[in-house]
Design a protein around this motif. Structure first.
Motif, PDB file in Angstrom:
ATOM      1  N   VAL A 162      26.316 -11.803 -43.277  1.00 54.96           N
ATOM      2  CA  VAL A 162      26.033 -13.206 -43.570  1.00 54.96           C
ATOM      3  C   VAL A 162      27.332 -13.995 -43.519  1.00 54.96           C
ATOM      4  CG1 VAL A 162      25.144 -14.846 -45.264  1.00 54.96           C
ATOM      5  CG2 VAL A 162      24.076 -12.591 -45.029  1.00 54.96           C
ATOM      6  N   VAL A 163      27.330 -15.063 -42.786  1.00 52.12           N
ATOM      7  CA  VAL A 163      28.539 -15.868 -42.649  1.00 52.12           C
ATOM      8  C   VAL A 163      28.151 -17.340 -42.707  1.00 52.12           C
ATOM      9  CG1 VAL A 163      28.383 -15.795 -40.117  1.00 52.12           C
ATOM     10  CG2 VAL A 163      30.566 -16.323 -41.207  1.00 52.12           C
ATOM     11  N   THR A 209      26.611 -27.631 -40.333  1.00 57.02           N
ATOM     12  CA  THR A 209      26.896 -26.413 -41.096  1.00 57.02           C
ATOM     13  C   THR A 209      25.670 -25.526 -41.112  1.00 57.02           C
ATOM     14  OG1 THR A 209      26.238 -27.420 -43.195  1.00 57.02           O
ATOM     15  CG2 THR A 209      28.565 -27.582 -42.582  1.00 57.02           C
ATOM     16  N   ALA A 210      25.938 -24.224 -41.224  1.00 57.54           N
ATOM     17  CA  ALA A 210      24.817 -23.288 -41.204  1.00 57.54           C
ATOM     18  C   ALA A 210      25.215 -21.997 -41.896  1.00 57.54           C
ATOM     19  CB  ALA A 210      24.397 -22.989 -39.767  1.00 57.54           C
ATOM     20  N   THR A 211      24.190 -21.344 -42.410  1.00 63.40           N
ATOM     21  CA  THR A 211      24.376 -19.986 -42.905  1.00 63.40           C
ATOM     22  C   THR A 211      23.671 -19.051 -41.939  1.00 63.40           C
ATOM     23  OG1 THR A 211      24.454 -20.730 -45.194  1.00 63.40           O
ATOM     24  CG2 THR A 211      23.974 -18.403 -44.807  1.00 63.40           C
ATOM     25  N   VAL A 212      24.466 -18.149 -41.381  1.00 61.77           N
ATOM     26  CA  VAL A 212      23.957 -17.314 -40.304  1.00 61.77           C
ATOM     27  C   VAL A 212      23.905 -15.863 -40.773  1.00 61.77           C
ATOM     28  CG1 VAL A 212      24.406 -16.455 -37.975  1.00 61.77           C
ATOM     29  CG2 VAL A 212      24.857 -18.858 -38.535  1.00 61.77           C
ATOM     30  N   THR A 213      22.735 -15.257 -40.538  1.00 58.32           N
ATOM     31  CA  THR A 213      22.607 -13.826 -40.769  1.00 58.32           C
ATOM     32  C   THR A 213      22.712 -13.124 -39.426  1.00 58.32           C
ATOM     33  OG1 THR A 213      21.170 -14.208 -42.657  1.00 58.32           O
ATOM     34  CG2 THR A 213      21.162 -11.997 -41.700  1.00 58.32           C
ATOM     35  N   MET A 214      23.677 -12.199 -39.353  1.00 59.85           N
ATOM     36  CA  MET A 214      23.959 -11.543 -38.082  1.00 59.85           C
ATOM     37  C   MET A 214      23.242 -10.197 -38.011  1.00 59.85           C
ATOM     38  SD  MET A 214      28.033 -12.469 -37.929  1.00 59.85           S
ATOM     39  CE  MET A 214      28.328 -11.830 -39.564  1.00 59.85           C
ATOM     40  N   SER A 215      23.114  -9.715 -36.814  1.00 57.01           N
ATOM     41  CA  SER A 215      22.393  -8.452 -36.624  1.00 57.01           C
ATOM     42  C   SER A 215      23.241  -7.246 -37.011  1.00 57.01           C
ATOM     43  CB  SER A 215      21.943  -8.331 -35.171  1.00 57.01           C
ATOM     44  OG  SER A 215      23.068  -8.315 -34.307  1.00 57.01           O
TER      45      SER A 215
END
Lengths: 379, 773
Positions: free
Chosen positions: B398-399, B454-460
């Protein structure tokens, strides 16, 4: 109120099975009945024997408006259910109001409405295709159409062979309706295609079911006609037409129909319409064909009955007691748990049999356990 | 845009990647589809791959390929018709500017008054000596002269002639003096009516007695006396032999040796001398101003034989009978004096015609291939977005990202700063420290856009990222899709959707054959039912719509409309969003009446449309961009509703329906092979449209509008839905009416616009299309 669901097996005789079902319908000992003095239904007339018609009246345990749906000035019961035993092996089902299913048990018929003399066609609220026999009777027993015109037809199962084709049923009763499914033989092997001279000795087996239900709100799951959707107002302030929907199927594609049993201001059943295809003022509610249910993530999607319409109005409500799914993704008798309508716990839906050979096509998913301990939106 | 077309609504919101354009007044389907392509290109939704144009007006079926837009057949409008031209003559465009290659044109018709050019037939070849492109996107310098080619006589470095005349009888003498009258010129002696008479002593009397001459000559120059004209031939009058052989063979294709004297001599032509002829034509624009056909007495004969005895008793008495001998001559009057040797050959040409090709006219037959861009498909956006890691991430998936901006250096097209699920995450070494933080291939599993930037990104996968690192989010490789638009003729349009695997620069539609590979069963990705006609003469069956089956193709109304599209003009609606496009064409209020019911036409097809869209989440409205990312196409041609999958991440071809759908009872009772119905359930496919009369009103006097749900591909089922169109009952809403719907928890309502119903008199299904966001 609690939900009751039973599945019983091993009935070789229609009358015996129906007597067993009847006992459940009128049993007052179920835990959680809002009105423990009565069961989900009250027996109005008749016994489950050959040539008799047995009628039941919905109680407040299954219909929140059972005690408040004026018909004229005297009759107040909601809707009724009738089982017509043509003989030992054939039974039709009808559902309508007290006007069509009176206490006498003599169901009124729809007629040809011919100006020179109307002749009867079929009982009002019949669960099946329109009768095409002579003088308001089902088609000849040798005609495969009999399987669509007569709800349960075991005429091709002689008594000597009846034990080879025992029947089972699943019955679910809730505060908003009834679901009944009857089947025999090995449904997964034979499929529902009716033939005059079948080659498969499991052929022509019944997979008959009906659902009579008041719809629920698609967001809250509250019953239409119950106090929750009236914000607690009394029944005499109900503004909805409160339709009661009946959906039924004989199993084969294009033999799925629905009609409206009654509305607050419409006191006779509507015309059954096919629900496997869209047609004029008839929505396709069921996909009877081979179908995809698996999502990319490997889950499968169960569809509840939506697209509810009466001849006047469209409803965003759902019939939550029955769902459909592709037959391939789950085996008959398997339970799934899902949490919907913001309920506090999972519901249980149980898979029934497929409508095509080898477990393909459509599979019904019937509600067998509530998502809450006590569902009281109908009160 | 054709002059009759009116833009009804144009709602362009490029910052939101949305466009809605409604137009009316298209006389032909070609105009309608041409405008659709133009609009798609103008709003940046799609890019041009190539067009293949067939010119059935000027080029007689000539084709050429262009990557430019707009395409068009150059309309060679004749600015000055000139004079003296002959039908069939081959000409070239001189001073054609950028189009310096010789354009060939043939004179098709001429004006009867002066033989000026009335119409031209353009040609793309030069008699087999090399192909010249006939069209380009740029215009020639106008007005452009038409000059003669010289295909067969290039060695003489002379212009081609329209004709010539020879054996001049009288011209201005080479010494400058006016010539004598024709009679003193070098007359041929008459040899007698037959050989026998000649041998028996007939002779020509050259000067006496007086000869009769043609009236015109007499009136102008006075009678001839004793064989000598009282006048003189002026320097602008020449005489030549006549001939009755007025060949009509195009001169440019007639070699010298078969040319016929005095061909195609006409008033208005320029006269000139070929290089081996003596004379002076000082004015290059010397033209023929008048031609008169005359009969001239060129000699007398006198019969010296004795008279028969029964007539004259004197044996020595001879016949003194003079007989005049005539010859057909042309008297040609020129605009300027010339000096020519007697006997010189004078050539002629048409003169003065100029053309203008700055006007493009719409070709009736063309095929155009377009490719999706980021403005209508997130997975076609090659730039993606850039963002900065807000706080360091230590072995987490999560970033938080800030400062999201359009990725890449192009920036010409702003596709917004949205991060999409499924995008690949790459590291951009903005610090120059050589540290690449993102390891392996990781994609966006889910994203929460916390603001516009802005965003909160969940990566694989788990990553370790430093704060301040720049990450790039983009689909790599992009998942373009393509649209093919083919006009088979001006009112028969085919539309197909697929990928670059199917549709490329060749502008062809690949066919799907049966097992024996001898019969075409379908064309890849086409709207409507299976085509069973032919695309063009010589093509096999199945390559194009059959004119009598109006559900084949996208717009198929040639038979019904003939050349009277003015009576049934088309309206068009184009809606483009970040997730797809809708295009519909309908015939005004004929689409409301519908001729099948009202005007007894066999099959109505007055409202055809297609939707190509990526589905959206039924709760959030987010575009489905991850996983197999199916792209759905729903289309209706002739009120038959079908669906197919244009492409998926791993499927590079449009899907096809089963050979037969006999288990489906379509509303019209017809089974459409190789098509998946969109309005009925069928094997492995849920119906998603109710095309019948339907109930839409609720108890509280509202009406319900449904998005298209129950999406399935051949493999999977989706809970997403298609939101660019929605459906309701035709009774509760009228075409052209706007309604506002707040969907997917959005802060502002969207606007949808009612489309024509699918049954007569505003009944049946009413679709609405996204008009504003």
């Amino acid at each position: 109120m609690a939900l009751l669901s039973v599945t019983r097996h091993g009935f070789a005789n229609v009358n015996v099975m129906m007597a067993n079902i009847s006992a459940t319908l009128i049993d007052t000992t179920h835990p959680g009945l809002q009105d423990p003095s009565r069961g989900y239904f009250q027996l109005v007339s008749g016994t489950h024997t050959s040539g008799n018609t047995v009628t039941y009246a919905a109680t407040t345990n299954i219909d929140p408006l059972a005690s408040y749906q004026p018909i004229g000035t005297t009759i107040t019961s909601g809707w009724r259910l009738a089982f017509i035993h043509h003989d030992d092996n054939r039974m039709s089902v009808a559902t309508a109001t007290e006007l069509q299913i009176p206490n006498s048990g003599n169901i009124t018929y729809f007629g040809t409405r011919t100006l020179t003399g109307t002749s009867p066609v079929a009982p009002a609220g019949l669960l099946g295709a329109r009768w095409t026999g002579i003088g308001g009777t089902p088609v000849a027993a040798t005609d495969p159409k009999t399987f669509e015109e007569v709800f349960l037809n075991r005429q091709h199962v002689p008594t000597t062979m009846a034990n080879s084709y025992p029947m089972s049923y699943t019955l679910t009763l809730s505060n908003r309706g009834i679901f009944l499914c009857i089947w025999d033989g090995s449904q997964e092997e034979a499929g529902q295609f009716y033939e005059t001279t079948p080659t498969d000795y499991f052929a022509n087996g019944p997979l008959k079911w009906f659902l009579i239900q008041r719809p629920v709100d698609r967001v809250t799951g509250h019953v239409r006609g119950g106090s929750a959707l009236r914000n607690g107002a009394p029944q005499n302030q109900e503004t909805s037409r409160c339709p009661v929907f009946c959906v039924f199927g004989s199993g084969a594609p294009n033999s799925y129909r629905s009609f409206v049993v009654r509305e607050m201001d419409v006191l006779t059943p509507s015309r059954p319409e096919l629900i496997s295809v869209t047609d004029d003022d008839a929505e396709a509610m069921i996909n009877p064909y081979q179908q995809n249910s698996i999502t990319e993530s490997g889950e499968f999607v169960v569809s509840l009955m939506t697209n509810l319409i009466t001849s006047r109005f469209r409803y965003t409500d759902e019939l939550d007691m029955l769902g459909t799914v592709g037959a391939d993704v789950i085996g008959a008798g398997t339970e799934i748990r899902t949490r919907i309508y913001g309920e506090s716990q999972d519901r249980v839906y149980t898979a029934l049999y497929a409508n095509m050979p080898s477990g393909t096509g459509l599979r019904l998913m019937v509600l067998t356990q509530n998502g809450v301990d006590v569902e009281n939106s109908h009160v | 845009m054709p002059s009759s077309v009116r833009t009804v609504i144009q709602n362009l919101k490029p910052n939101k990647k949305f466009a809605y354009i409604e137009k009316s007044g298209f006389v032909t389907a070609a105009e309608c589809m041409f405008e659709m392509v133009t609009d798609l290109l103008n709003i940046g939704a799609m890019s041009m791959i190539a067009s293949n144009i067939t010119d059935n007006v000027n080029g007689a079926g000539a084709t050429f390929t262009s990557t430019a837009w707009p395409i068009g057949v150059r309309d060679y409008q004749i600015v000055s018709s000139g004079s003296g031209y002959t039908v069939g003559e081959k000409l070239l465009l001189k001073n054609a500017g950028a189009n310096s290659v010789p354009y060939s044109a043939r004179v098709a018709t001429v004006w009867s008054t002066n033989n000026g050019i009335r119409s031209l037939t353009m040609s793309n070849g030069k008699n087999g000596q090399g192909e010249y492109p006939l069209y380009t996107s740029s215009a020639i310098v106008q007005p452009c002269q038409l000059v003669y080619t010289d295909d067969y006589r290039q060695e003489k470095v002379l212009p081609q002639t329209s004709g010539w005349f020879i054996n001049l009888r009288a011209v201005t003498n080479i010494d400058g003096s006016n010539p004598d009258c024709f009679f003193s010129a070098n007359l041929d002696y008459w040899r007698g009516p037959d050989a026998g008479r000649t041998t028996r002593g007939s002779r020509i009397l050259a000067t006496t007695p007086a000869l009769n001459v043609w009236n015109a000559w007499r009136s102008t120059y006075g009678p001839l006396v004793n064989g000598v004209s009282t006048g003189r031939l002026p320097g602008n009058v020449i005489l030549c032999q006549t001939t009755t052989n007025q060949a009509t063979v195009p001169i440019g294709e007639v070699p010298d040796e078969v040319r016929t004297p005095f061909q195609n001599i006409k008033v208005g032509q320029r006269v000139f001398l070929e290089c081996d002829e003596d004379g002076v034509i000082s004015n290059a624009n010397t033209t023929i101003v008048n031609i008169t056909t005359v009969k001239a007495v060129i000699g007398l004969s006198y019969d010296t034989r004795p008279l028969p005895t029964r007539i004259s008793p004197l044996a020595s008495e001879v016949r003194e009978v003079f007989k005049e001998h005539e010859e057909d001559l042309y008297m040609i009057q020129l605009s300027h004096p010339v000096t020519l040797s007697r006997g010189a050959n004078v050539s002629v040409q048409g003169l003065g015609a100029t053309v203008d090709n700055t006007v493009l006219s719409l070709p009736d037959e063309f095929t155009t291939v377009l490719e999706s861009r980021g403005a209508c498909d997130p997975l076609s956006d090659t730039l993606g977005v850039l963002g900065t890691v807000v706080t360091a991430v230590d072995n987490s998936n999560v970033v938080n990202i800030s400062s999201l901006v359009v990725g890449g250096s192009g920036g010409a097209v702003n596709y917004g700063s949205t991060v999409y699920e499924g995008q690949q995450i790459n590291n951009i070494d903005t610090e120059g420290d050589g540290v690449t933080s993102v390891t392996g291939v990781t994609t966006v599993l889910s994203v929460n856009m916390t603001s516009a930037t802005t965003a909160t990104v969940t990566m694989s996968s788990n990553q370790t990222l430093s704060a301040g690192k720049t990450l790039q989010f983009r689909f790599d490789p992009p998942q373009y899709w393509r649209l093919l638009v083919r006009l088979q003729n001006k009112d028969t349009a085919v539309v197909a959707a697929g990928t670059s695997t199917q549709f490329n620069e060749t502008c062809t539609i690949p066919a799907i054959y049966n097992d024996a590979t001898t019969t075409i069963t379908d064309l890849s990705g086409v709207m409507g039912t299976v085509p069973t006609g032919i695309y063009k003469t010589g093509a096999p069956a199945g390559t194009g719509p059959l004119a009598s089956e109006t559900r084949q193709g996208f717009i198929n109304r040639t038979t019904r409309v003939q050349n009277h599209g003015q009576a049934v003009p088309l309206n068009s609606i184009l809606s483009v969003s970040e997730r797809g496009m809708f295009f519909g064409a309908y015939e005004g209020t004929f689409s409301v009446l519908q001729k099948e019911k009202v005007m007894n036409n066999a099959t109505d097809n007055t409202f055809n449309w297609f939707l190509i869209q990526r589905p959206v989440n039924r709760t959030t409205g987010k575009v489905l961009t991850k996983g197999n990312a199916p792209l759905f196409c729903i289309n209706s041609v002739g009120y038959a509703y079908h669906k197919f999958i244009v492409r998926e991440t791993d499927i590079f071809h449009p899907s096809q329906g089963p050979r037969k759908t006999s288990n489906v009872q379509l509303p019209d009772g017809v089974v459409h092979p190789y098509r998946t119905p969109a309005d009925q359930h069928s094997n492995d496919s849920f119906g998603m449209i109710n095309s019948s009369n339907q109930i839409a009103l609720t108890e509280d006097n509202k009406y319900l509008i449904s998005f298209l749900q129950n999406l399935t591909t051949a493999r999977f089922r989706y809970t997403e839905e298609l939101d660019m169109i929605a459906q309701t009952s035709a009774d509760v809403l009228i075409g052209g009416v706007d309604i506002n719907i707040t969907a997917y928890q959005e802060s502002t309502p969207r606007t949808y616009r009612g489309l024509p119903s699918n049954k007569p008199y505003n009944t049946g299904l009413r679709l609405v299309v996204l008009k504003n966001i």
